[in-house]
Design a protein around this motif. Structure first.
Motif, PDB file in Angstrom:
ATOM      1  N   TRP A 100       0.825  -1.212   0.000  1.00  0.00           N
ATOM      2  CA  TRP A 100       0.000   0.000   0.000  1.00  0.00           C
ATOM      3  C   TRP A 100       0.858   1.261   0.000  1.00  0.00           C
ATOM      4  O   TRP A 100       0.478   2.286  -0.559  1.00  0.00           O
ATOM      5  N   MET A 101       2.038   1.174   0.620  1.00  0.00           N
ATOM      6  CA  MET A 101       2.925   2.342   0.637  1.00  0.00           C
ATOM      7  C   MET A 101       3.647   2.497  -0.693  1.00  0.00           C
ATOM      8  O   MET A 101       3.953   3.614  -1.122  1.00  0.00           O
ATOM      9  N   GLU A 102       3.937   1.390  -1.366  1.00  0.00           N
ATOM     10  CA  GLU A 102       4.560   1.453  -2.684  1.00  0.00           C
ATOM     11  C   GLU A 102       3.711   2.284  -3.635  1.00  0.00           C
ATOM     12  O   GLU A 102       4.223   3.078  -4.423  1.00  0.00           O
ATOM     13  N   VAL A 103       2.404   2.065  -3.589  1.00  0.00           N
ATOM     14  CA  VAL A 103       1.505   2.802  -4.470  1.00  0.00           C
ATOM     15  C   VAL A 103       1.630   4.303  -4.212  1.00  0.00           C
ATOM     16  O   VAL A 103       1.772   5.097  -5.143  1.00  0.00           O
ATOM     17  N   TYR A 104       1.619   4.686  -2.938  1.00  0.00           N
ATOM     18  CA  TYR A 104       1.717   6.107  -2.628  1.00  0.00           C
ATOM     19  C   TYR A 104       3.063   6.683  -3.075  1.00  0.00           C
ATOM     20  O   TYR A 104       3.111   7.767  -3.676  1.00  0.00           O
ATOM     21  N   ILE A 105       4.150   5.990  -2.802  1.00  0.00           N
ATOM     22  CA  ILE A 105       5.473   6.503  -3.178  1.00  0.00           C
ATOM     23  C   ILE A 105       5.548   6.693  -4.685  1.00  0.00           C
ATOM     24  O   ILE A 105       6.116   7.681  -5.180  1.00  0.00           O
ATOM     25  N   GLY A 106       4.962   5.755  -5.437  1.00  0.00           N
ATOM     26  CA  GLY A 106       4.950   5.891  -6.881  1.00  0.00           C
ATOM     27  C   GLY A 106       4.178   7.111  -7.340  1.00  0.00           C
ATOM     28  O   GLY A 106       4.605   7.829  -8.261  1.00  0.00           O
ATOM     29  N   LEU A 107       3.035   7.376  -6.709  1.00  0.00           N
ATOM     30  CA  LEU A 107       2.255   8.558  -7.057  1.00  0.00           C
ATOM     31  C   LEU A 107       3.006   9.827  -6.669  1.00  0.00           C
ATOM     32  O   LEU A 107       3.074  10.786  -7.448  1.00  0.00           O
ATOM     33  N   GLU A 108       3.580   9.827  -5.480  1.00  0.00           N
ATOM     34  CA  GLU A 108       4.333  10.984  -5.006  1.00  0.00           C
ATOM     35  C   GLU A 108       5.500  11.298  -5.934  1.00  0.00           C
ATOM     36  O   GLU A 108       5.817  12.472  -6.198  1.00  0.00           O
ATOM     37  N   ILE A 114       2.203  18.704  -4.402  1.00  0.00           N
ATOM     38  CA  ILE A 114       1.933  17.913  -3.202  1.00  0.00           C
ATOM     39  C   ILE A 114       1.441  18.875  -2.128  1.00  0.00           C
ATOM     40  O   ILE A 114       2.163  19.774  -1.709  1.00  0.00           O
ATOM     41  N   ASN A 115       0.193  18.692  -1.715  1.00  0.00           N
ATOM     42  CA  ASN A 115      -0.435  19.588  -0.754  1.00  0.00           C
ATOM     43  C   ASN A 115      -0.852  18.782   0.467  1.00  0.00           C
ATOM     44  O   ASN A 115      -1.572  17.782   0.335  1.00  0.00           O
ATOM     45  N   VAL A 116      -0.410  19.214   1.642  1.00  0.00           N
ATOM     46  CA  VAL A 116      -0.518  18.383   2.842  1.00  0.00           C
ATOM     47  C   VAL A 116      -1.104  19.162   4.006  1.00  0.00           C
ATOM     48  O   VAL A 116      -0.758  20.333   4.216  1.00  0.00           O
ATOM     49  N   TYR A 117      -1.989  18.497   4.767  1.00  0.00           N
ATOM     50  CA  TYR A 117      -2.336  18.985   6.094  1.00  0.00           C
ATOM     51  C   TYR A 117      -1.927  17.910   7.091  1.00  0.00           C
ATOM     52  O   TYR A 117      -2.321  16.746   6.954  1.00  0.00           O
ATOM     53  N   GLN A 118      -1.105  18.282   8.063  1.00  0.00           N
ATOM     54  CA  GLN A 118      -0.647  17.353   9.091  1.00  0.00           C
ATOM     55  C   GLN A 118      -1.085  17.865  10.463  1.00  0.00           C
ATOM     56  O   GLN A 118      -0.768  18.988  10.842  1.00  0.00           O
ATOM     57  N   SER A 119      -1.804  17.012  11.182  1.00  0.00           N
ATOM     58  CA  SER A 119      -2.331  17.420  12.482  1.00  0.00           C
ATOM     59  C   SER A 119      -1.459  16.996  13.661  1.00  0.00           C
ATOM     60  O   SER A 119      -1.606  17.536  14.761  1.00  0.00           O
ATOM     61  N   SER A 157      15.428   9.252   0.835  1.00  0.00           N
ATOM     62  CA  SER A 157      15.461   9.136  -0.626  1.00  0.00           C
ATOM     63  C   SER A 157      14.271   9.836  -1.259  1.00  0.00           C
ATOM     64  O   SER A 157      14.392  10.473  -2.312  1.00  0.00           O
ATOM     65  N   ARG A 158      13.097   9.723  -0.634  1.00  0.00           N
ATOM     66  CA  ARG A 158      11.907  10.417  -1.144  1.00  0.00           C
ATOM     67  C   ARG A 158      12.127  11.929  -1.156  1.00  0.00           C
ATOM     68  O   ARG A 158      11.635  12.628  -2.047  1.00  0.00           O
ATOM     69  N   GLN A 159      12.866  12.438  -0.186  1.00  0.00           N
ATOM     70  CA  GLN A 159      13.063  13.876  -0.061  1.00  0.00           C
ATOM     71  C   GLN A 159      13.971  14.450  -1.145  1.00  0.00           C
ATOM     72  O   GLN A 159      13.932  15.654  -1.415  1.00  0.00           O
ATOM     73  N   GLU A 160      14.772  13.606  -1.775  1.00  0.00           N
ATOM     74  CA  GLU A 160      15.740  14.094  -2.761  1.00  0.00           C
ATOM     75  C   GLU A 160      15.074  14.807  -3.923  1.00  0.00           C
ATOM     76  O   GLU A 160      15.654  15.717  -4.522  1.00  0.00           O
ATOM     77  N   ARG A 161      13.844  14.426  -4.232  1.00  0.00           N
ATOM     78  CA  ARG A 161      13.173  15.031  -5.375  1.00  0.00           C
ATOM     79  C   ARG A 161      12.871  16.513  -5.141  1.00  0.00           C
ATOM     80  O   ARG A 161      12.767  17.296  -6.084  1.00  0.00           O
ATOM     81  N   LEU A 162      12.762  16.907  -3.886  1.00  0.00           N
ATOM     82  CA  LEU A 162      12.456  18.311  -3.580  1.00  0.00           C
ATOM     83  C   LEU A 162      13.570  19.256  -4.023  1.00  0.00           C
ATOM     84  O   LEU A 162      13.324  20.438  -4.255  1.00  0.00           O
ATOM     85  N   ALA A 228      -1.399  16.236  -7.309  1.00  0.00           N
ATOM     86  CA  ALA A 228      -1.774  16.565  -8.683  1.00  0.00           C
ATOM     87  C   ALA A 228      -0.587  16.274  -9.587  1.00  0.00           C
ATOM     88  O   ALA A 228       0.570  16.278  -9.140  1.00  0.00           O
ATOM     89  N   PHE A 229      -0.854  16.041 -10.877  1.00  0.00           N
ATOM     90  CA  PHE A 229       0.164  15.548 -11.799  1.00  0.00           C
ATOM     91  C   PHE A 229       0.301  16.461 -13.009  1.00  0.00           C
ATOM     92  O   PHE A 229      -0.617  17.219 -13.343  1.00  0.00           O
ATOM     93  N   PRO A 230       1.463  16.411 -13.680  1.00  0.00           N
ATOM     94  CA  PRO A 230       1.698  17.315 -14.811  1.00  0.00           C
ATOM     95  C   PRO A 230       0.701  17.138 -15.941  1.00  0.00           C
ATOM     96  O   PRO A 230       0.297  18.110 -16.575  1.00  0.00           O
ATOM     97  N   ASP A 231       0.295  15.899 -16.206  1.00  0.00           N
ATOM     98  CA  ASP A 231      -0.617  15.630 -17.312  1.00  0.00           C
ATOM     99  C   ASP A 231      -2.058  15.724 -16.827  1.00  0.00           C
ATOM    100  O   ASP A 231      -2.444  15.028 -15.883  1.00  0.00           O
ATOM    101  N   PRO A 232      -2.880  16.579 -17.428  1.00  0.00           N
ATOM    102  CA  PRO A 232      -4.269  16.718 -16.982  1.00  0.00           C
ATOM    103  C   PRO A 232      -5.090  15.445 -17.123  1.00  0.00           C
ATOM    104  O   PRO A 232      -6.154  15.318 -16.502  1.00  0.00           O
TER     105      PRO A 232
END
Length: 287
Positions: A100-108, A114-119, A157-162, A228-232
């Motif tokens: 389930w996390m693989e799917v999210y990492i792939g989307l990210e 990337i818009n986030v609310y963290q409580s 590693s995920r952070q490197e894209r920033l 959201a993604f580059p391609d509409p």
């Protein structure tokens, strides 16, 4: 049909959406489609939602069932199917990443926004290694040290894209509680707050703080991420992490509700400059 500007997870979503469209146009149920490839209707649903990869051979059988005879159309869809089976960089962390996390990492990895609310916690893309390790140890106290380190390495590693050549736009709203909860202890929190101040100076990163004095709001008790993604043609998605997995919101009208929540939270939160000043004051207040 086949586009090259995305990784395997987004391509899986494209493929699934196209297969669903073709199945519905043919007037067939998921169960009938499943029989053609010796699969359950539940698996057809996962394929159409982009949650699992599918063999090009099975896609060919489905296209035949759906009456897709045009050679060019078939080949474009089959190329897309083969590309969905290409491994993403995160597969090297397969020993510590649940499906389930693989799917999210792939989307990210393919998101342009990337818009986030963290409580309750600092957003993972902005966590220091020490803070991340403390979060992981608190959440899964039974994990051995080596696995904690592997999970921290994945987060790093995920952070490197920033800071890459085409970084996504990251906009984070943090509840004030996030800034005051001493995850890992005062020293770890102090370093984390300083890291937030540094990250907030990047042109692609916006950080806002939602102070306690706003009282109640529309997202009490929840955290969520909107991608959201580059391609509409790649629809937006909202991700919610729960204790044992994740939930994805993809229906346009439901995604719109979360976008409205984000707009509401941004309006309530301190602006970026005032948010920076609050974080700076908390750094100074550390004992």
């Amino acid at each position: 049909m086949a586009k090259s500007s995305a990784g395997p997870t987004v391509r899986s979503r494209r493929l699934g959406a196209e297969l669903r469209r073709l199945r519905e146009a043919a007037g067939l149920t998921a169960g009938e489609a499943g029989q053609a490839i010796r699969a359950s209707d539940a698996k057809i649903s996962r394929i159409e939602n982009g949650r699992v990869a599918v063999r090009a051979l099975d896609v060919g059988d489905l296209l035949t069932l759906y009456g897709v005879d045009d050679v060019g159309q078939r080949e474009a869809i089959l190329v897309l199917a083969r590309e969905t089976r290409r491994q993403g960089w995160w597969r090297s962390f397969g020993d510590v990443v649940p499906r389930w996390m693989e799917v999210y990492i792939g989307l990210e990895a393919d998101a342009s926004s990337i818009n986030v609310y963290q409580s309750s916690l600092v957003e993972g893309l902005l966590q220091t290694p020490e803070y991340a390790a403390a979060v992981i140890r608190s959440t899964w106290p039974e994990l051995p040290g080596d696995e904690v380190r592997r999970r921290v390495a994945l987060r790093t590693s995920r952070q490197e894209r920033l800071t890459g050549s085409q970084p996504p736009r990251l906009w984070v709203v943090l509840d004030e509680a996030v800034l005051r909860r001493p995850v890992g202890g005062p020293d770890v929190l102090d370093a984390q707050l300083r890291h937030l101040l540094d990250a907030g100076t990047r042109p692609n990163v916006t950080i806002q703080v939602l102070p306690f004095n706003v009282g109640g709001h529309t997202a009490l008790g929840t955290s969520f991420t909107h991608l959201a993604f580059p391609d509409p043609d790649d629809p937006e998605v909202v991700y919610l992490e729960v204790l044992t997995g994740s939930l994805y919101v993809e229906k346009p009208e439901e995604v719109r509700q979360y976008r409205d929540k984000l707009d509401h939270l941004r309006a309530l939160a301190l602006n970026p400059r005032d948010s920076t000043e609050m974080i700076q004051s908390l750094v100074r207040d550390q004992p």
